[in-house]
Scaffold this motif. Structure first.
Motif, PDB file in Angstrom:
ATOM      1  N   GLN A  47       0.833  -1.210   0.000  1.00 36.87           N
ATOM      2  CA  GLN A  47       0.000   0.000   0.000  1.00 36.87           C
ATOM      3  C   GLN A  47       0.866   1.258   0.000  1.00 36.87           C
ATOM      4  N   VAL A  48       1.967   1.238   0.738  1.00 39.36           N
ATOM      5  CA  VAL A  48       2.885   2.384   0.734  1.00 39.36           C
ATOM      6  C   VAL A  48       3.421   2.591  -0.682  1.00 39.36           C
ATOM      7  N   GLY A  49       3.793   1.505  -1.358  1.00 40.36           N
ATOM      8  CA  GLY A  49       4.276   1.600  -2.734  1.00 40.36           C
ATOM      9  C   GLY A  49       3.229   2.174  -3.677  1.00 40.36           C
ATOM     10  N   GLU A  50       1.984   1.760  -3.514  1.00 38.22           N
ATOM     11  CA  GLU A  50       0.906   2.285  -4.361  1.00 38.22           C
ATOM     12  C   GLU A  50       0.666   3.766  -4.109  1.00 38.22           C
ATOM     13  N   ILE A  51       0.700   4.174  -2.845  1.00 31.68           N
ATOM     14  CA  ILE A  51       0.528   5.594  -2.511  1.00 31.68           C
ATOM     15  C   ILE A  51       1.670   6.410  -3.100  1.00 31.68           C
ATOM     16  N   TYR A  52       2.888   5.898  -2.970  1.00 36.39           N
ATOM     17  CA  TYR A  52       4.062   6.581  -3.519  1.00 36.39           C
ATOM     18  C   TYR A  52       3.898   6.784  -5.025  1.00 36.39           C
ATOM     19  N   CYS A  53       3.537   5.716  -5.741  1.00 33.01           N
ATOM     20  CA  CYS A  53       3.388   5.816  -7.192  1.00 33.01           C
ATOM     21  C   CYS A  53       2.258   6.771  -7.590  1.00 33.01           C
ATOM     22  N   ALA A  54       1.157   6.709  -6.905  1.00 32.21           N
ATOM     23  CA  ALA A  54       0.046   7.621  -7.210  1.00 32.21           C
ATOM     24  C   ALA A  54       0.491   9.073  -7.016  1.00 32.21           C
ATOM     25  N   ALA A  55       1.251   9.321  -5.976  1.00 35.06           N
ATOM     26  CA  ALA A  55       1.742  10.677  -5.716  1.00 35.06           C
ATOM     27  C   ALA A  55       2.726  11.123  -6.792  1.00 35.06           C
ATOM     28  N   ARG A  56       3.655  10.244  -7.167  1.00 42.40           N
ATOM     29  CA  ARG A  56       4.648  10.610  -8.193  1.00 42.40           C
ATOM     30  C   ARG A  56       3.968  10.885  -9.528  1.00 42.40           C
ATOM     31  N   LEU A  57       3.015  10.071  -9.907  1.00 42.25           N
ATOM     32  CA  LEU A  57       2.364  10.260 -11.204  1.00 42.25           C
ATOM     33  C   LEU A  57       1.451  11.477 -11.214  1.00 42.25           C
ATOM     34  N   SER A  58       0.840  11.787 -10.085  1.00 38.80           N
ATOM     35  CA  SER A  58      -0.067  12.936 -10.029  1.00 38.80           C
ATOM     36  C   SER A  58       0.662  14.244  -9.761  1.00 38.80           C
ATOM     37  N   GLY A  59       1.853  14.153  -9.181  1.00 42.75           N
ATOM     38  CA  GLY A  59       2.588  15.369  -8.825  1.00 42.75           C
ATOM     39  C   GLY A  59       2.154  15.959  -7.495  1.00 42.75           C
ATOM     40  N   ASP A  60       1.274  15.290  -6.782  1.00 40.82           N
ATOM     41  CA  ASP A  60       0.804  15.753  -5.471  1.00 40.82           C
ATOM     42  C   ASP A  60       1.494  14.911  -4.399  1.00 40.82           C
ATOM     43  N   MET A  61       2.502  15.459  -3.754  1.00 41.05           N
ATOM     44  CA  MET A  61       3.302  14.705  -2.794  1.00 41.05           C
ATOM     45  C   MET A  61       2.743  14.739  -1.375  1.00 41.05           C
ATOM     46  N   ALA A  62       1.611  15.376  -1.160  1.00 42.41           N
ATOM     47  CA  ALA A  62       1.026  15.451   0.190  1.00 42.41           C
ATOM     48  C   ALA A  62       0.840  14.072   0.826  1.00 42.41           C
ATOM     49  N   PRO A  63       0.347  13.063   0.088  1.00 44.48           N
ATOM     50  CA  PRO A  63       0.205  11.745   0.721  1.00 44.48           C
ATOM     51  C   PRO A  63       1.548  11.151   1.157  1.00 44.48           C
ATOM     52  N   ILE A  64       2.599  11.413   0.409  1.00 42.09           N
ATOM     53  CA  ILE A  64       3.928  10.909   0.775  1.00 42.09           C
ATOM     54  C   ILE A  64       4.467  11.667   1.976  1.00 42.09           C
ATOM     55  N   LEU A  65       4.330  12.967   1.975  1.00 46.67           N
ATOM     56  CA  LEU A  65       4.809  13.764   3.107  1.00 46.67           C
ATOM     57  C   LEU A  65       4.155  13.320   4.411  1.00 46.67           C
ATOM     58  N   ALA A  66       2.947  12.783   4.315  1.00 51.84           N
ATOM     59  CA  ALA A  66       2.224  12.330   5.512  1.00 51.84           C
ATOM     60  C   ALA A  66       2.706  10.987   6.032  1.00 51.84           C
TER      61      ALA A  66
END
Length: 145
Positions: A28-47
Motif C-alpha cells: 500500500q505504501v508503494g501504491e501511494i508513492y506511485c500515485a503521488a509521483r504520477l499525479s505530482g501531489d506529494m502530500a500523501p507521501i509527506l504524511a
C-alpha cells in the motif's frame, strides 16, 4: 468439522486485529508513492515519512515550493509515465518496496528505486529512497546543505 464452525473460523481469520489495522502494508505504501509521483501531489507521501526524514525534507523545501519538483523523490528527474511497486526486499523491521519507473519513449531506460521503510509507533513509514543510479534521498538532501 461442522459447517457453522468452519464458517465462523473463516470469518474470524478474515477480520483484521487492531494491531494489524494500525499500519499500511508495504504494498500500500508503494501504491501511494506511485500515485503521488504520477499525479505530482506529494502530500500523501509527506504524511507517511518517518519524523527524521520529514525534518530533513522540511529543511530543503522552501516555503511555497512544490515538493514534487524540489525534492529528488526518484533516480531520474524526468517525469516517468509509469510507476509501479513490483517487489519487496529488506527485513521484517525494515521492509523495502521496489518501485519500477517506465517511459513511453523507447530510448529512455527503465529503472527501479527502493523505498526503505521503518515502523514508527507500529505504523510503516518511508525512511529513505535508494536510487537505482546509486546513492539515496537522505544523501542527496545532506549534500544540499
Amino acid at each position: 468439522m461442522k459447517p457453522t464452525i468452519l464458517f465462523a473460523s473463516a470469518a474470524l481469520a478474515l477480520t483484521a486485529t487492531p494491531a494489524a489495522a494500525l499500519s499500511l502494508t508495504s504494498g500500500q505504501v508503494g501504491e501511494i508513492y506511485c500515485a503521488a509521483r504520477l499525479s505530482g501531489d506529494m502530500a500523501p507521501i509527506l504524511a507517511i515519512l518517518t519524523p527524521e526524514l520529514t525534518a530533513l525534507v522540511a529543511l530543503h523545501l522552501p516555503e511555497g515550493a512544490d515538493a514534487a519538483v524540489t525534492i529528488p523523490w526518484q533516480s531520474s528527474a524526468d517525469y516517468a509515465n509509469t510507476c509501479m511497486p513490483v517487489g519487496a526486499s529488506g527485513t521484517a523491521d525494515a521492509p523495502e518496496v521496489i518501485i519500477a519507473f517506465g517511459y513511453r519513449d523507447p530510448n529512455k531506460a527503465q529503472y527501479a528505486d527502493r523505498l526503505v521503510m521503518h515502523f514508527v509507533e507500529q505504523r510503516l513509514r518511508i525512511d529513505d529512497i535508494v536510487y537505482a543510479t546509486g546513492g539515496t534521498l537522505r544523501e542527496k538532501l545532506g549534500e544540499a546543505r
